[in-house]
Design a protein around this motif. Structure first.
Motif, PDB file in Angstrom:
ATOM      1  N   GLY A  83       0.823  -1.213   0.000  1.00  0.00           N
ATOM      2  CA  GLY A  83       0.000   0.000   0.000  1.00  0.00           C
ATOM      3  C   GLY A  83       0.850   1.252   0.000  1.00  0.00           C
ATOM      4  O   GLY A  83       0.549   2.222  -0.707  1.00  0.00           O
ATOM      5  N   ALA A  84       1.930   1.264   0.801  1.00  0.00           N
ATOM      6  CA  ALA A  84       2.799   2.440   0.862  1.00  0.00           C
ATOM      7  C   ALA A  84       3.449   2.688  -0.493  1.00  0.00           C
ATOM      8  O   ALA A  84       3.551   3.818  -0.954  1.00  0.00           O
ATOM      9  N   MET A  85       3.865   1.592  -1.150  1.00  0.00           N
ATOM     10  CA  MET A  85       4.490   1.759  -2.466  1.00  0.00           C
ATOM     11  C   MET A  85       3.488   2.331  -3.458  1.00  0.00           C
ATOM     12  O   MET A  85       3.750   3.314  -4.148  1.00  0.00           O
ATOM     13  N   LEU A  86       2.320   1.703  -3.481  1.00  0.00           N
ATOM     14  CA  LEU A  86       1.285   2.146  -4.407  1.00  0.00           C
ATOM     15  C   LEU A  86       0.883   3.590  -4.098  1.00  0.00           C
ATOM     16  O   LEU A  86       0.777   4.427  -5.000  1.00  0.00           O
ATOM     17  N   GLY A  87       0.689   3.878  -2.805  1.00  0.00           N
ATOM     18  CA  GLY A  87       0.290   5.223  -2.399  1.00  0.00           C
ATOM     19  C   GLY A  87       1.312   6.255  -2.854  1.00  0.00           C
ATOM     20  O   GLY A  87       0.948   7.327  -3.342  1.00  0.00           O
ATOM     21  N   GLY A  88       2.598   5.949  -2.671  1.00  0.00           N
ATOM     22  CA  GLY A  88       3.653   6.883  -3.077  1.00  0.00           C
ATOM     23  C   GLY A  88       3.592   7.180  -4.561  1.00  0.00           C
ATOM     24  O   GLY A  88       3.601   8.337  -4.991  1.00  0.00           O
ATOM     25  N   ILE A  89       3.503   6.120  -5.357  1.00  0.00           N
ATOM     26  CA  ILE A  89       3.476   6.291  -6.815  1.00  0.00           C
ATOM     27  C   ILE A  89       2.241   7.096  -7.234  1.00  0.00           C
ATOM     28  O   ILE A  89       2.329   8.040  -8.016  1.00  0.00           O
ATOM     29  N   ILE A  90       1.078   6.726  -6.649  1.00  0.00           N
ATOM     30  CA  ILE A  90      -0.154   7.433  -7.031  1.00  0.00           C
ATOM     31  C   ILE A  90      -0.057   8.899  -6.648  1.00  0.00           C
ATOM     32  O   ILE A  90      -0.413   9.794  -7.418  1.00  0.00           O
ATOM     33  N   LEU A  91       0.488   9.168  -5.462  1.00  0.00           N
ATOM     34  CA  LEU A  91       0.610  10.556  -5.013  1.00  0.00           C
ATOM     35  C   LEU A  91       1.478  11.355  -5.975  1.00  0.00           C
ATOM     36  O   LEU A  91       1.125  12.472  -6.382  1.00  0.00           O
ATOM     37  N   GLY A  92       2.621  10.754  -6.371  1.00  0.00           N
ATOM     38  CA  GLY A  92       3.504  11.443  -7.309  1.00  0.00           C
ATOM     39  C   GLY A  92       2.780  11.753  -8.616  1.00  0.00           C
ATOM     40  O   GLY A  92       2.882  12.860  -9.151  1.00  0.00           O
ATOM     41  N   ILE A  93       2.016  10.789  -9.096  1.00  0.00           N
ATOM     42  CA  ILE A  93       1.324  10.999 -10.369  1.00  0.00           C
ATOM     43  C   ILE A  93       0.212  12.039 -10.234  1.00  0.00           C
ATOM     44  O   ILE A  93       0.069  12.920 -11.076  1.00  0.00           O
ATOM     45  N   ILE A  94      -0.535  11.974  -9.123  1.00  0.00           N
ATOM     46  CA  ILE A  94      -1.587  12.991  -8.928  1.00  0.00           C
ATOM     47  C   ILE A  94      -0.957  14.378  -8.945  1.00  0.00           C
ATOM     48  O   ILE A  94      -1.460  15.302  -9.569  1.00  0.00           O
ATOM     49  N   GLU A  95       0.175  14.500  -8.225  1.00  0.00           N
ATOM     50  CA  GLU A  95       0.803  15.819  -8.150  1.00  0.00           C
ATOM     51  C   GLU A  95       1.198  16.336  -9.523  1.00  0.00           C
ATOM     52  O   GLU A  95       0.927  17.494  -9.860  1.00  0.00           O
ATOM     53  N   SER A  96       1.853  15.478 -10.329  1.00  0.00           N
ATOM     54  CA  SER A  96       2.316  16.011 -11.611  1.00  0.00           C
ATOM     55  C   SER A  96       1.147  16.256 -12.554  1.00  0.00           C
ATOM     56  O   SER A  96       1.152  17.205 -13.322  1.00  0.00           O
TER      57      SER A  96
END
Lengths: 301, 320, 378
Positions: free
Chosen positions: A249-262
């Motif tokens: 979940g932490a890995m997925l959350g990190g990646i999703i957060l990065g993508i949402i931001e960009s």
């Protein structure tokens, strides 16, 4: 389209860093149910230790770059892990049986302490990693740009995360960690030394945070004593987004957060980017109250 | 039924504090003013965190809404600042109701990140000059001084009495609330949510009530803050601000009004006392936070457990 | 329960004792308010270093009018509320004048307090226009105003012949003010100058690739970044990594040698920025002496122009005390407003107008060369 792919790539590489920091949050949370607010500052310390090795010790003068990197990675992880264990002993263990929020305040205090300690030792000025440690070449594929350093950092993050995943899922120690995460007392009953497991978690979590600090130093070059606060908050968000206490979940959350931001910067507004991120987070949590991969908490009957 | 009226040292404390200002210079009075403001904020947050057990790290959002409501109405429409006090509370409370309604069912740390999110969204909206009325990062300046019966409150000494009288009112109101049926319901939710549900307490609606009351009070405090500073900007309502309020509550003793006041003294007062340490002052402050928590894990003055005189209840005359 | 009453009483008596401030008779107290902690701590600490040096120098020469100068430093943490407290604290310590601070919003929170207490304040790093529009009688600043900077920026853009302009700020009071001021002027500009992009980044982050990608798709000829040097350095570095070579112009907050360190020489080359002249470009002997003394004492020359501007503020007030032979705030303010002319400061000649703003053209245009040096443009 080209723009979209480039932004996706930007988000992915940023998300990799968030994920690496989020792992530390999520592991500590898993076993202690504690939000370790000092984690962001351990990350900062990792970046500064790397800086000391590069600049004051001059590690690249004596060995070749690849070996230097491995030595640096190992030293940083060892140092920050030691601090992490010390932090747990001094600031969290005495509070293990106290109300949960008391430990949160202790964590906040430790965060202020670390941040100002870094400032007093290194000074308030920005520090800059020496340039040219890596080849400065940039991969360009179909008009997309990705600097090699980023590829490298992303690969290291992936490898570390995979290793961690297997460590937690396939080894006996990993099973013990999972057991403690579910129930301290039950774990103790089956002969698991809970204190030892907590110590292991405080070795692994901070070590990963320190490694992330080193990566950020290598990737962006510029480090400052306040940087941990912002990264910490972002990584905490990522951990919650994926479902806190849950490693994939932490890995997925990190990646999703990065993508949402960009994506938010690209198609909405840069100035409103962080607000958009939180709106998306709130929306996801209203639909899935325990995050994307979080399990439903069993209710007492 | 006669309940023994216990003597509360809090009132002695207030008398001592009220005698202080004439003996102090404006700097220390201003420190006391800040302590007072944070004590009020702390007490309002205490209702949410300490009494109801909701992990709120976004209280600054409600404080900001109150402050900005006052600042905008005062500078644009020239309404007397103190007359906006109830309105600032109302706006903040309404905001809390609308925002928290859909997410009130979130548990523990998930609620925590959402409150952080709300705080950040509000701050970013203020920075980006939402609706063109918040002045962006410059904030709003030229907020009027309060006027009471034709008497303008200006100096730190004069503000002291305004703030601390408001604090006393706050203490009285929240003490009454604590001992009311609603207060007991809050505590019940904190101690065991499922049991509370079993007792027929509408958990979601009580949680929401706690947020709305806390937010209303924070909004009113925002009004006083705005008029004291005469300039407000988004920086004053950052995530860090929420963290400070939260720390005050936990350090003082979650659920205890006396504790929250002491917490405000420590968190706001200590960095000022450490001023002579110059750039090391925050280091010492962080260390002090950890040590205080370890020495008093339940806070400096943990709340007294509710006690009931069983005999008097048993002997009560239930005949109609 | 009684224990905590004792605690509070102990706290209060602590307040009393700290009131006992040593009151030297034969000294002049000058305050320095600056960010010694917090995000701008590097600026504040350098301000203190410059002033420490100057105070030593004045005292070694026998002080001012036979009185020793005592520098009282208070930390404002770069935060408006801490600044209000720091200002109160300085006032109660009976300083005659205060140098500082850095950051317009922080200065604004302290202005009223100093003004009511009749303490002269000479700000060094607060360029927001409205600070002097209030016409406070005791407020001065050695740094120029944003509107002047915007004017110079627009002149530069015109001279270099750019048409499609992107403006990026960081939502701080200063950067946004400058960005909006420049936008207003550019929109009035004749000759088809277009603003193709106007947005703000979040300071303190490190990955700006998303912003750069978006900027690039707006295809500007030039980007005007009005924020601070750490972000500017990262933008330049990441722009280079993207192989995008659009010229960047920065505001005066990008003037810091660390910019080149952060960006790397290759990425920083060709970067223009506006600034008050650097000490090294000043022919005046004062600046050279300061630089030498500073390097000797601290091991490196000052990084921040604002620290040098704080030094100017200090020397101006000492000059005023010397000339008027008085420490009366009204006399000092009157002297600074009307009589002080062509004072040889580190950053050029200094005089103030009736609002307390510094008179005269201060801004210059600089460009970064291959060696990473800042070269004054003609």
């Amino acid at each position: 389209m080209e723009n979209f792919l480039q932004q996706l790539l930007n988000g992915l590489s940023l998300g990799g860093i968030y994920a690496l920091i989020a792992l530390g949050y999520t592991m500590v949370y898993g076993v202690l149910k504690l939000i370790n607010f000092a984690h962001g500052d351990l990350f900062t310390i990792g970046a500064y230790v790397g800086f000391t090795l590069l600049v004051s010790v001059g590690i690249t003068d004596s060995v070749d770059p690849m070996a230097a990197l491995i030595i640096m990675g190992a030293t940083v992880m060892l140092f920050v892990a030691t601090l992490g264990v010390g932090l747990e002993r001094a600031a969290y263990r005495p509070l293990r049986h106290s109300p949960r929020l008391s430990a949160v305040v202790s964590a906040l205090g430790a965060s202020i302490f670390f941040q100002n300690a870094v400032m007093l030792i290194y000074g308030a000025r920005f520090h800059v990693y020496p340039q040219g440690l890596f080849t400065k070449s940039t991969l360009s594929l179909f008009g997309l740009y990705l600097p090699l350093v980023k590829v490298f950092v992303l690969m290291v993050s992936l490898v570390v995360m995979t290793l961690l995943y297997f460590f937690i899922q396939k080894t006996l120690t990993g099973a013990a960690i999972r057991a403690v995460a579910i129930d301290h007392n039950a774990a103790r009953l089956v002969g698991i030394n809970v204190d030892k497991v907590v110590t292991i978690v405080f070795v692994v979590g901070p070590a990963l945070g320190g490694l992330a600090g080193l990566m950020v130093g290598l990737l962006y070059g510029q480090i400052t004593f306040t940087m941990g606060w912002l990264y910490g908050l972002k990584a905490f968000t990522a951990a919650i987004l994926g479902g806190i206490g849950n490693i994939p979940g932490a890995m997925l959350g990190g990646i999703i957060l990065g993508i949402i931001e960009s994506m938010a910067s690209a198609y909405l507004s840069i100035a409103w980017k962080d607000a958009v991120t939180f709106v998306v987070l709130i929306l996801i949590l209203t639909i899935r109250p325990t995050g994307i991969l979080g399990e439903r908490i069993a209710e007492k009957v | 039924m006669k309940r023994p009226v216990s003597f509360n040292p809090l009132w002695v404390f207030f008398i001592v504090i009220f005698a202080l200002p004439p003996l102090l210079d404006p700097y220390w009075v201003d420190v006391l003013n800040n302590v007072g403001l944070y004590a009020i904020l702390g007490i309002s947050l205490n209702l949410i965190v300490g009494h109801t057990g909701l992990f709120n790290l976004g209280h600054a959002a409600f404080y900001a809404i109150g402050a900005y409501t006052s600042a905008i109405l005062n500078t644009k429409y020239h309404m007397p600042i103190l007359s906006i006090l109830p309105l600032s509370g109302f706006t903040a409370g309404l905001f809390a109701f609308m925002v928290m309604r859909p997410i009130i069912h979130l548990r523990g740390d998930y609620l925590c990140i959402v409150t952080i999110g709300v705080g950040e969204i509000v701050r970013i909206a203020l920075v980006n000059n939402i609706f063109g009325i918040t002045g962006g990062s410059n904030g709003i300046f030229g907020i009027a001084r309060p006027e009471l019966f034709g008497y303008v409150i200006r100096s730190p000494h004069q503000f002291f009495y305004l703030i601390w009288i408001f604090l006393i009112i706050t203490v009285v109101v929240f003490k009454r609330l604590e001992h009311s049926r609603v207060g007991r319901a809050f505590n019940c939710i904190r101690d065991d949510e499922i049991a509370a549900q079993g007792c027929g307490i509408n958990v979601a609606s009580y949680k929401l009530t706690a947020f709305v009351i806390g937010a209303t009070w924070a909004g009113m405090t925002g009004n006083i803050f705005a008029t004291k500073m005469t300039i407000i900007s988004p920086e004053s309502f950052s995530f860090w601000e929420s963290v400070i309020m939260f720390t005050i509550v936990i350090l003082g003793g979650a659920g205890s009004i006396e504790g929250t006041i002491i917490g405000a003294f420590l968190i706001i007062g200590l960095p000022e006392i450490f001023r002579d340490l110059s750039s090391a002052r925050m280091l010492v402050f962080g260390l002090a936070m950890v040590i205080m928590m370890i020495l008093r894990p339940r806070g400096l003055i943990p709340p007294k457990l509710r006690s009931y005189n069983v005999r008097s209840i048993l002997e009560r005359d239930y005949s109609v | 329960m009684k224990r905590w009453i004792v605690g509070v009483l102990a706290f209060c008596s602590g307040l009393f004792f700290s009131l006992v401030v040593a009151n030297g008779a034969n000294e002049v107290k000058i305050g320095l308010m600056g960010p010694m902690t917090g995000k701008w701590a590097s600026e504040g600490q350098e301000m203190k270093q410059v002033l420490d040096l100057l105070v030593e120098d004045v005292n070694a020469k026998g002080g001012v009018n036979g009185m020793k100068v005592n520098l009282v430093v208070e930390d404002d943490g770069g935060d408006p509320r801490t600044a209000a407290l720091a200002a109160q604290k300085l006032v109660t310590q009976k300083v005659i004048a205060v140098i500082g601070t850095y950051g317009s919003a922080v200065t604004e929170a302290s202005q009223g307090i100093f003004n009511e207490a009749k303490v002269i304040q000479i700000a060094n790093g607060s360029t927001a226009i409205r600070l002097t529009e209030k016409k406070l009688p005791y407020f001065f600043r050695t740094c120029p105003r944003d509107d002047e900077q915007a004017k110079v920026a627009v002149q530069t853009i015109r001279k270099l012949g750019f048409k499609n302009i992107a403006i990026l700020h960081d939502n701080t009071t200063y950067a946004k003010g400058l960005a909006e001021e420049a936008k207003g002027l550019l929109e009035k500009e004749a000759g088809g100058v277009k603003i193709v992009f106007f947005d703000a980044l979040t300071p303190g982050e490190q990955d700006y690739t998303a912003i750069l990608t978006k900027l690039k798709s707006a295809s500007p000829d030039m980007v005007f970044f009005t924020g601070y040097y750490p972000e500017a350095g990262l933008l330049l570095k990441q722009k280079k990594e993207m192989k995008w070579d659009v010229p960047f112009i920065g505001g005066d907050a990008t003037n810091n040698p660390d910019l080149v360190k952060i960006a790397g020489k290759e990425a920083a080359v060709g970067f223009y920025f506006l600034s008050a002249p650097l000490p090294k470009d000043l022919p005046s002997g004062e600046a050279k002496t300061l630089l030498e003394a500073f390097s000797k004492k601290y091991g490196n020359p000052p990084n921040s122009i604002y620290a040098v501007l704080a030094g100017d503020g200090f020397r101006v007030i000492i000059k005023a005390i010397e000339t008027t032979k008085s420490t009366d705030p009204d006399k000092l303010a009157d002297y600074l407003h009307k009589e002080l002319k062509d004072f040889p400061g580190f950053t050029g000649s200094i005089a103030f107008d009736e609002k307390g703003d510094r008179v005269g053209e201060v801004y210059r245009v600089y460009k970064v060369d291959e060696k990473g040096q800042f070269i004054l443009q003609p």
